[in-house]
Write a protein that holds these residues in place. Structure first.
Motif, mmCIF file in Angstrom:
data_model
loop_
_atom_site.group_PDB
_atom_site.id
_atom_site.type_symbol
_atom_site.label_atom_id
_atom_site.label_comp_id
_atom_site.label_asym_id
_atom_site.label_seq_id
_atom_site.Cartn_x
_atom_site.Cartn_y
_atom_site.Cartn_z
ATOM 1 N N ARG A 15 0.714 -1.120 0.119
ATOM 2 C CA ARG A 15 0.143 -0.165 0.044
ATOM 3 C C ARG A 15 0.991 1.140 -0.079
ATOM 4 N NH1 ARG A 15 -3.000 -3.759 3.364
ATOM 5 N NH2 ARG A 15 -5.327 -3.800 2.470
ATOM 6 N N SER A 16 0.263 2.312 -0.365
ATOM 7 C CA SER A 16 1.182 3.502 -0.348
ATOM 8 C C SER A 16 0.407 4.739 0.209
ATOM 9 C CB SER A 16 1.741 3.823 -1.568
ATOM 10 O OG SER A 16 0.567 4.170 -2.739
ATOM 11 N N ILE A 17 0.821 5.798 0.267
ATOM 12 C CA ILE A 17 0.150 7.151 0.761
ATOM 13 C C ILE A 17 0.701 8.121 -0.244
ATOM 14 C CG2 ILE A 17 -0.204 8.967 2.456
ATOM 15 C CD1 ILE A 17 0.371 6.824 4.342
ATOM 16 N N LYS A 18 -0.401 8.802 -0.774
ATOM 17 C CA LYS A 18 -0.010 9.809 -1.812
ATOM 18 C C LYS A 18 -0.476 10.924 -1.614
ATOM 19 C CE LYS A 18 0.484 6.537 -5.299
ATOM 20 N NZ LYS A 18 0.250 6.059 -6.727
ATOM 21 N N GLY A 19 0.047 12.082 -2.010
ATOM 22 C CA GLY A 19 -0.566 13.475 -2.097
ATOM 23 C C GLY A 19 -0.222 14.288 -3.276
ATOM 24 N N SER A 20 -1.185 15.365 -3.343
ATOM 25 C CA SER A 20 -0.992 16.236 -4.453
ATOM 26 C C SER A 20 -1.504 17.725 -4.118
ATOM 27 C CB SER A 20 -1.590 15.701 -5.847
ATOM 28 O OG SER A 20 -1.544 16.868 -6.782
ATOM 29 N N PRO A 21 -0.653 18.702 -4.394
ATOM 30 C CA PRO A 21 -1.067 19.996 -3.844
ATOM 31 C C PRO A 21 -2.087 20.668 -4.892
ATOM 32 C CG PRO A 21 1.031 20.114 -5.024
ATOM 33 C CD PRO A 21 0.505 18.741 -4.837
ATOM 34 N N VAL A 22 -2.228 19.732 -6.150
ATOM 35 C CA VAL A 22 -3.276 20.296 -7.115
ATOM 36 C C VAL A 22 -4.606 19.409 -7.161
ATOM 37 C CG1 VAL A 22 -1.448 21.610 -8.696
ATOM 38 C CG2 VAL A 22 -2.154 18.985 -8.823
ATOM 39 N N THR A 44 -10.697 16.218 -10.318
ATOM 40 C CA THR A 44 -10.799 17.654 -9.852
ATOM 41 C C THR A 44 -10.407 18.706 -10.484
ATOM 42 O OG1 THR A 44 -10.580 16.539 -7.402
ATOM 43 C CG2 THR A 44 -10.262 18.813 -7.429
ATOM 44 N N THR A 45 -9.247 18.603 -11.177
ATOM 45 C CA THR A 45 -8.567 19.589 -11.945
ATOM 46 C C THR A 45 -9.748 19.768 -13.117
ATOM 47 O OG1 THR A 45 -6.412 18.796 -11.343
ATOM 48 C CG2 THR A 45 -6.591 20.219 -13.418
ATOM 49 N N ALA A 46 -10.114 18.744 -13.968
ATOM 50 C CA ALA A 46 -10.826 18.984 -14.903
ATOM 51 C C ALA A 46 -12.323 19.704 -14.599
ATOM 52 C CB ALA A 46 -11.637 17.577 -15.491
ATOM 53 N N ALA A 47 -12.844 19.353 -13.534
ATOM 54 C CA ALA A 47 -13.930 19.954 -12.920
ATOM 55 C C ALA A 47 -13.720 21.621 -12.593
ATOM 56 C CB ALA A 47 -14.437 19.442 -11.513
ATOM 57 N N MET A 48 -12.405 21.692 -12.141
ATOM 58 C CA MET A 48 -12.229 23.305 -11.658
ATOM 59 C C MET A 48 -12.078 24.014 -13.037
ATOM 60 S SD MET A 48 -9.258 25.548 -11.992
ATOM 61 C CE MET A 48 -7.742 23.928 -12.027
ATOM 62 N N LEU A 49 -11.355 23.310 -14.027
ATOM 63 C CA LEU A 49 -11.079 24.051 -15.425
ATOM 64 C C LEU A 49 -12.477 24.247 -16.034
ATOM 65 C CD1 LEU A 49 -7.775 22.144 -16.652
ATOM 66 C CD2 LEU A 49 -8.251 24.536 -15.989
ATOM 67 N N ASP A 50 -13.455 23.337 -15.960
ATOM 68 C CA ASP A 50 -14.742 23.589 -16.640
ATOM 69 C C ASP A 50 -15.355 24.543 -15.825
ATOM 70 O OD1 ASP A 50 -17.209 22.564 -18.046
ATOM 71 O OD2 ASP A 50 -17.771 22.158 -16.186
#
Length: 74
Positions: free
Chosen positions: A14-21, A26-32
């Motif tokens: 397993r892994s833990i990941k994160g992203s500041p964006v 979510t990015t596609a919804a924001m751009l829309d």
């Protein structure tokens, strides 16, 4: 700060990941949303010939949001 049982993560593959964006969805919804409401980014534009001035402004912390360099060379 996140505390996690490292060996349990490794053994369970397993892994833990994160992203500041955010995620691609979510990015596609924001751009829309931005496109539908004509929301544009706030940028400062500099010709590439003034790159040193742009970098000095960025390093000084005086830049507002994003600095965009535009090619005026060649």
């Amino acid at each position: 700060e996140v505390t996690a049982p490292v060996f349990a993560l490794i053994q369970g593959q397993r892994s833990i990941k994160g992203s500041p964006v955010g995620s691609p969805a979510t990015t596609a919804a924001m751009l829309d949303l931005a496109a539908r409401h004509a929301i544009a980014p706030q940028t400062e534009r500099y010709p590439l010939s003034r790159v040193n001035e742009a970098l000095a402004r960025l390093r000084s912390g005086k830049a507002r949001y994003r600095i965009v360099l535009e090619n005026d060379l060649g």
